[in-house]
Design an enzyme around this catalytic site. Structure first.
Site, PDB file in Angstrom:
ATOM      1  N   LYS A   1      23.448  -2.758  18.462  1.00  0.00           N
ATOM      2  CA  LYS A   1      24.376  -2.866  19.597  1.00  0.00           C
ATOM      3  C   LYS A   1      24.664  -1.475  20.148  1.00  0.00           C
ATOM      4  O   LYS A   1      24.693  -1.269  21.361  1.00  0.00           O
ATOM      5  CB  LYS A   1      25.683  -3.555  19.158  1.00  0.00           C
ATOM      6  CG  LYS A   1      25.508  -5.054  18.925  1.00  0.00           C
ATOM      7  CD  LYS A   1      26.743  -5.678  18.297  1.00  0.00           C
ATOM      8  CE  LYS A   1      26.499  -7.131  17.929  1.00  0.00           C
ATOM      9  NZ  LYS A   1      27.615  -7.740  17.199  1.00  0.00           N
TER      10      LYS A   1
ATOM     11  N   GLN B   1      33.048  -6.282  14.166  1.00  0.00           N
ATOM     12  CA  GLN B   1      31.882  -6.919  13.558  1.00  0.00           C
ATOM     13  C   GLN B   1      32.313  -7.816  12.395  1.00  0.00           C
ATOM     14  O   GLN B   1      33.040  -7.374  11.500  1.00  0.00           O
ATOM     15  CB  GLN B   1      30.891  -5.835  13.077  1.00  0.00           C
ATOM     16  CG  GLN B   1      29.592  -6.392  12.531  1.00  0.00           C
ATOM     17  CD  GLN B   1      28.770  -7.137  13.569  1.00  0.00           C
ATOM     18  OE1 GLN B   1      28.605  -6.691  14.702  1.00  0.00           O
ATOM     19  NE2 GLN B   1      28.248  -8.302  13.205  1.00  0.00           N
TER      20      GLN B   1
ATOM     21  N   ASP C   1      33.752 -10.038  22.907  1.00  0.00           N
ATOM     22  CA  ASP C   1      33.065 -11.078  22.143  1.00  0.00           C
ATOM     23  C   ASP C   1      33.517 -12.464  22.595  1.00  0.00           C
ATOM     24  O   ASP C   1      32.909 -13.470  22.241  1.00  0.00           O
ATOM     25  CB  ASP C   1      33.354 -10.915  20.638  1.00  0.00           C
ATOM     26  CG  ASP C   1      32.209 -10.223  19.917  1.00  0.00           C
ATOM     27  OD1 ASP C   1      31.068 -10.303  20.413  1.00  0.00           O
ATOM     28  OD2 ASP C   1      32.463  -9.598  18.872  1.00  0.00           O
TER      29      ASP C   1
END
Ligand code: NDP
Length: 286
Positions: free
Chosen positions: A54, A98, A121
């Site tokens: 990412k 994460q 997200d």
């Protein structure tokens, strides 16, 4: 006839190039480089790889990444404090935590602490709620990427029978809602579903997100269907495979996405899209 393979890697590359142009223009117009804060807690090797990929994509697109690599012993209070800092930092437009988090930290509490405006997200209840209401602002990256993959086939979603295998909050549920929003008739299957193969066989669009290696067999697929494979499974021999038994299903489906090189790269591309869009909204509002 063999199915068309949906090349997620190529599609993601096009999206990433478009985002890079968008970021450059945004920077020219505002003098601001969009910033993404990334929190990686602990030493899960898979998470470290995801974060590295990412970050690389962000660097290439011209996003500023503020990376927080924290020890596995980090307390929930400390993580919440850092997230609060990122929430109020005007250089940060997106925040990514994460998953999974270590056991002493409750994911739900942490995800809910991220400002909904910076929740790139799309996991915050506000963003989930907006999606369910049909007024989405930030759509979770994986389902968003899958939608783009389905649209890339040129086939209409409206009126189609879609079956989503899996009902997790990050893939299955938002995927089902997105397909519904695009006027598919949607069925969601999970571990308690009876007659799953028969249900799957009726689908024009199948999204497999259960985390079971090569679970979807050719006889479960309607000839000509669009089959999107979200699963990432490591076999004993070290090979990485999806939830779909690729070679035989490919002979029956109309379109199929591979693993690797399918949904994975699209998830990263949509993270970039969500971050630049969040930056535009935040700057416009300021
Ligand atoms: P979860 O484990 O959170 O959810 C799995 C879902 O599958 C659950 O709803 C579960 O049902 C259902 N399920 C499990 N086994 C079966 C079965 N035998 N038959 C029917 N349903 C079943 O997984 P995620 O949604 O997070 O991820 C799914 C897969 O996608 C994983 O392999 C993951 O690694 C991958 N993934 C890939 C991403 C990418 O970018 N490529 C991003 C995110 C995930 P129940 O609810 O009843 O337990």
């Amino acid at each position: 006839m063999s199915a068309h393979v949906i090349d997620g890697k190529a599609l993601a590359q096009d999206i990433r190039a478009a985002v890079a142009r968008d970021i450059a223009q945004f920077h020219r117009q505002t003098g601001i480089r969009p910033g993404l804060a990334v929190f990686l807690v602990g030493d899960d090797p898979a998470s470290a790889v995801y974060v590295r990929n990412k970050k690389k994509a962000c660097d290439q697109a011209g996003l500023m990444v503020d990376e927080h690599t924290l020890p596995a012993t980090t307390s929930q209070a400390e993580l919440l404090r850092l997230i609060e800092q990122a929430n109020s930092d005007s250089r940060i437009h997106g925040i990514l935590v994460q998953l999974p988090l270590p056991p002493q930290i409750e994911s739900k509490i942490v995800l809910n602490a991220v400002s909904p405006e910076k929740d790139v997200d799309g996991f915050h209840p506000c963003n989930m709620g907006r999606l369910v209401e049909g007024d989405p602002r930030i759509v979770p990256c994986t389902p968003y990427g899958i939608l783009k993959m389905i649209q890339s086939t040129g086939q209409a979603i409206e009126g189609k029978r879609a079956v989503v295998l899996g009902r997790s909050n990050i893939v299955g549920k938002p995927m089902a809602i997105l397909l519904l929003q695009h006027h598919a008739t949607v069925t969601v299957c999970h571990s308690r579903t009876k007659e799953l193969p028969a249900i799957c066989r009726e689908a024009d669009i199948v999204v497999a997100a259960i985390g079971r290696a090569q679970y979807v067999k050719a006889e479960m697929v309607k000839p000509g269907a669009i089959v999107i494979d979200v699963g990432i499974n490591r076999l004993d021999d070290g090979r990485l495979v999806g939830d779909v038994d690729f070679d035989p299903v490919r002979e029956r489906a109309g379109w199929i996405s591979p693993v690797p090189g399918g949904v994975g790269p699209m998830t990263i591309a949509m993270l970039l899209v969500n971050t630049i869009e969040a930056a535009k909204r935040l700057v416009q509002r300021a």
